[in-house]
Design a protein around this motif. Structure first.
Motif, PDB file in Angstrom:
ATOM      1  N   TYR B 149       0.834  -1.202   0.000  1.00 46.85           N
ATOM      2  CA  TYR B 149       0.000   0.000   0.000  1.00 46.85           C
ATOM      3  C   TYR B 149       0.873   1.258   0.000  1.00 46.85           C
ATOM      4  O   TYR B 149       0.629   2.206  -0.760  1.00 46.85           O
ATOM      5  CB  TYR B 149      -0.923   0.017   1.229  1.00 46.85           C
ATOM      6  N   HIS B 153       0.905   4.648  -2.293  1.00 47.21           N
ATOM      7  CA  HIS B 153       0.688   5.989  -1.740  1.00 47.21           C
ATOM      8  C   HIS B 153       1.798   6.927  -2.193  1.00 47.21           C
ATOM      9  O   HIS B 153       1.552   8.104  -2.494  1.00 47.21           O
ATOM     10  CB  HIS B 153       0.644   5.934  -0.206  1.00 47.21           C
ATOM     11  N   GLY B 156       0.988   8.647  -5.210  1.00 49.19           N
ATOM     12  CA  GLY B 156      -0.213   9.460  -5.263  1.00 49.19           C
ATOM     13  C   GLY B 156      -1.519   8.682  -5.352  1.00 49.19           C
ATOM     14  O   GLY B 156      -2.586   9.274  -5.454  1.00 49.19           O
ATOM     15  N   ASP B 158      -4.587   6.803  -3.746  1.00 47.90           N
ATOM     16  CA  ASP B 158      -5.180   6.724  -2.416  1.00 47.90           C
ATOM     17  C   ASP B 158      -5.835   5.341  -2.238  1.00 47.90           C
ATOM     18  O   ASP B 158      -5.823   4.510  -3.149  1.00 47.90           O
ATOM     19  CB  ASP B 158      -6.162   7.875  -2.170  1.00 47.90           C
ATOM     20  N   ASP B 159      -6.377   5.104  -1.076  1.00 41.84           N
ATOM     21  CA  ASP B 159      -6.891   3.771  -0.782  1.00 41.84           C
ATOM     22  C   ASP B 159      -8.044   3.366  -1.697  1.00 41.84           C
ATOM     23  O   ASP B 159      -8.222   2.179  -1.995  1.00 41.84           O
ATOM     24  CB  ASP B 159      -7.323   3.678   0.689  1.00 41.84           C
ATOM     25  N   GLU B 160      -8.829   4.340  -2.131  1.00 43.10           N
ATOM     26  CA  GLU B 160      -9.913   3.987  -3.060  1.00 43.10           C
ATOM     27  C   GLU B 160      -9.355   3.574  -4.420  1.00 43.10           C
ATOM     28  O   GLU B 160      -9.863   2.646  -5.050  1.00 43.10           O
ATOM     29  CB  GLU B 160     -10.907   5.151  -3.205  1.00 43.10           C
ATOM     30  N   ASP B 161      -8.309   4.242  -4.856  1.00 47.75           N
ATOM     31  CA  ASP B 161      -7.655   3.818  -6.102  1.00 47.75           C
ATOM     32  C   ASP B 161      -7.142   2.375  -5.958  1.00 47.75           C
ATOM     33  O   ASP B 161      -7.213   1.580  -6.893  1.00 47.75           O
ATOM     34  CB  ASP B 161      -6.465   4.728  -6.414  1.00 47.75           C
TER      35      ASP B 161
ATOM     36  N   TYR D  12     -10.125  -1.269   5.529  1.00 48.88           N
ATOM     37  CA  TYR D  12     -10.838  -0.067   5.105  1.00 48.88           C
ATOM     38  C   TYR D  12     -11.937   0.248   6.122  1.00 48.88           C
ATOM     39  O   TYR D  12     -12.449  -0.666   6.782  1.00 48.88           O
ATOM     40  CB  TYR D  12     -11.470  -0.304   3.731  1.00 48.88           C
TER      41      TYR D  12
END
Lengths: 202, 202, 202, 202, 202, 202
Positions: B149, B153, B156, B158-161, D12
């Motif tokens: 992860y 990050h 650039g 993010d966690d939704e990506d 999440y």
């Protein structure tokens, strides 16, 4: 737009195809011949030309296997190259020999099939057996045994044909490893070659 | 001539695209829409139409991931599909989504590069990192951890990506396994799509 | 007593070393030279002599890589051959090049160490790094990248040295696949060569 | 005491099961139904509820495969899920579907057997063949061929059953990859479900 | 000169073979016996002597399997050890048990063959089958099934012989993992043992 | 109903636990002791009792590693056994040692977590590092090096602890291979042990 990488033939400096004067005569001559025939200089020639003795040896091996009389057609030999290069994830050989295969076999979709999964390709059962053997030589040669020879004999291949299958697989295994390590880039021209029907002659 | 195999869409009987009357309305409608847009019916639609509920569920998942707003461009989502389908040796997805990727990115050589070895493709470092993650999810998901992860990050994402990268990889892993097992055949049209420059508008 | 197998050089018929008259002059000449030097004809020469063009090409490549000036000593080049041939489980190359390595390095135990697990061998950190790279080219060449180059630069290897490491690995990967498939048998003489101290000169 | 990790459903943020008011009606309704039936909300519902469209698509696919009429019993479908999730090392699916399998089959030990090594499980030869096929689809789908179909036909499976085996394997391959990547945590309740004999009715 | 590493028996401190007085009597006695017989103390004895209980247990297991009456000759038992230790890349066991095998079988080349690729070794078909089984136990024991037993029965092995093959493979799998992890170094003496013909008795 | 297989302890004939009179006194005594303690005879005791010397050696090794003073708690030693047995797909050891682990740690869910994917288990970072090392010894011992030792030192493990981790992994690798090959069946009692809270004392 994602295609912004440098367009040099490989990770190493290579001769400028527009200025080959510093190369030994036989090397330059061979490059000019392929350029005459293909319309461009395939990058593998420029990469190997850095080392004339290796250039000569590789091409001598290449010619010995791909130009000789054989129970394998020229198209079948390219099938072996494309399928095993796919297994070795070699971009240069998949793209360049994929082009040659399309031209030889007049089969615009065959290379993509073989590079991805030869079991799903539009080939004969004999060619499927040939590629079973080639992939075993490529990936697990220590396990090849008489049963593998027998499987090919059953399809009409003789021992000389099997030597050809083996040596072509082995030579392009060499070429795959070198091309992968030096990041050899396929010429743009290869990608489209043999995909379109030849225009009818007037 | 090696292209003599049967040309049926897959190993299972499928509806005749010229006679879709027996299908449920919504399924037929969706097929007609894609046919209108593409000029032909991609074989995956015919194969899934055998089972309308699975047809609807697959396309709902597909649309949820590929049509949503995302930090990934549509082209980047197709990059994930092509690269992971190459790793899974799925002929249908490599060829069909390779075509879509070429069209989206106007990059005629990108799909061949990604399907063979994404590390050698003409992509940005950010996209390279995205594919490192996708391939790990594809091949060794049990080993994914916070370090993976963090690597995204840093570029650039993010966690939704990252959820998108993961779910697209996972959905096409489903599709690769089904297509491989039923020998889903790419339509001939896909092989050439996006390889030629669009003719200039008059 | 378990050593009852046939003692032919390989699975294919080969020229009788006592009657080489049917071979082309240059091939016969090369065989006589190695026989003069080693006291016997290594079986790989007999196997390749079946195909003079391949014989010439293989030896030209071999000489280009193993006789050239290089940042790698001759012993280091043999280390690469032995370690990668061990990984490819090639009996001929492990035994024959193991013998050459023992002689070059005056190190009677080094070949057994490298063929089994180079990480436990009596070598320098620089040589360990060289073999890390060679084994990656041997087993996972698609994954080689700039970080692997940097690791060797840190030990003083330059890019030409790395080309040598790569090409030697690749050439003997060819040779391993061929030798495995044709069941090339190491000459009995190789097994003991270089294991005993040279008798003191009188 | 080693169980000190956080107890959140996954990596999440997820909806609070005690406050589902912000979810779309159909999603909330589905969650309440499963809660009513199971006595708790399985974490996969909370994780997917972050993305209602994916929630709906996944469950539609799930229902299409697991609720349809089939030559496979409901227990056999769960056997496929547990064995392939074991191969993919997916903790959530092994534990949650292991519970469901125990309940369906009234077989308190079967899930542990299948998740560890299906070859040693207390199943019929027909079920063993079914899992041979499922594991090949799971791990090496590119190699599936007609011989694999024939092996299942010999046990009385027809092509629709094989489509079911394939699609269930593929759907839970999706789910395994997502669950592994987001560290989806099995609810504590699942671990014990179906391990104890039901108390006799009064 | 590449052999400059430290010559300690392993990564851990070990008793000095010239001063064993601190060891328990039975441990010291066993070491003196092997020293008497071999002319040196094999390093595995020094490494295990750090932990007398483990020393005793390992040797008890070793003796139980290697000294018992069996359908396998002592040489065949060493073949199993050498071939599986090669697969596990264990330098100590390949070299030490290679020496013992050469002595037992009076076969100076057999160990090198088995450690590299048992399929190419000078062994009988029965021994080849024995090693097929041993390697499967070594590398993929979860997949061993009745067909593997039947293949050995066809060569005259009974179930007790197969227990021996399995347990020897398993015990040296233990020993390989320990030796690899502690970098156990083969004594120099082992490398040459059994390679030279015994001098004729006067 | 799928649980219809024979319930014999393993593929080989074993002593009847109700009639152990034919066994050597020490073997019978040990079996009676474990029966007294556990309430049943674990099948591994019956399988090994076929060969009293191997029974004694295995248990001596077992006791030496599992009963000694160590920087690893007894629970941590069982964690190693469960996680590596999961990787080796050994049903007997996963189930039997999973039970022991649950009892030792009073952690009813930990064994299922470790057997499936230790990276997702409720353990401390120190235990995670311990299992990283153990799994490397289990699956790739030839690659273990000083960096792996350093990673454990950073968590406070000393070299003796690391010897314990290594040897426990190696001993149960032995046991996994034997149990897999002889199809050793976990006693039914193990599956439920430690899953339920102890009833409060009156």
């Amino acid at each position: 737009m994602s295609e912004t990488n440098s367009q040099t033939p490989c990770r190493y400096p290579t001769p400028d195809p527009a200025d080959l004067g510093a190369l030994p005569d036989d090397v330059r001559q061979r490059i000019l011949e392929v350029q005459e025939k293909a319309g461009f200089v395939p990058n593998v020639f420029l990469a190997l030309a850095r080392r004339p003795d290796e250039f000569r040896a590789f091409l001598a091996y290449h010619d010995a296997l791909l130009l000789r009389e054989s129970g394998l057609s020229k198209g079948e030999r390219e099938m072996i190259i494309v399928a095993t290069s796919g297994a070795n994830q070699c971009l240069y050989c998949v793209v360049a020999h994929g082009a040659i295969l399309r031209v030889y076999e007049k089969a615009p979709r065959l290379a993509d099939q073989l590079a991805t999964n030869y079991r799903k390709a539009d080939i004969t059962p004999r060619q499927h057996a040939m590629l079973d053997f080639a992939l075993k030589v490529c990936l697990r040669s220590a396990e090849v045994g008489e049963d593998d020879y027998s499987a090919l004999h059953a399809h009409g291949f003789d021992d000389e044909d099997i030597w050809d299958i083996t040596s072509i697989t082995a030579l392009f295994g060499l070429s795959n490893r070198l091309a992968n390590t030096i990041s050899l880039r396929p010429n743009d021209e290869f990608y489209l070659l043999g995909r379109l029907p030849r225009p009818a002659k007037p």
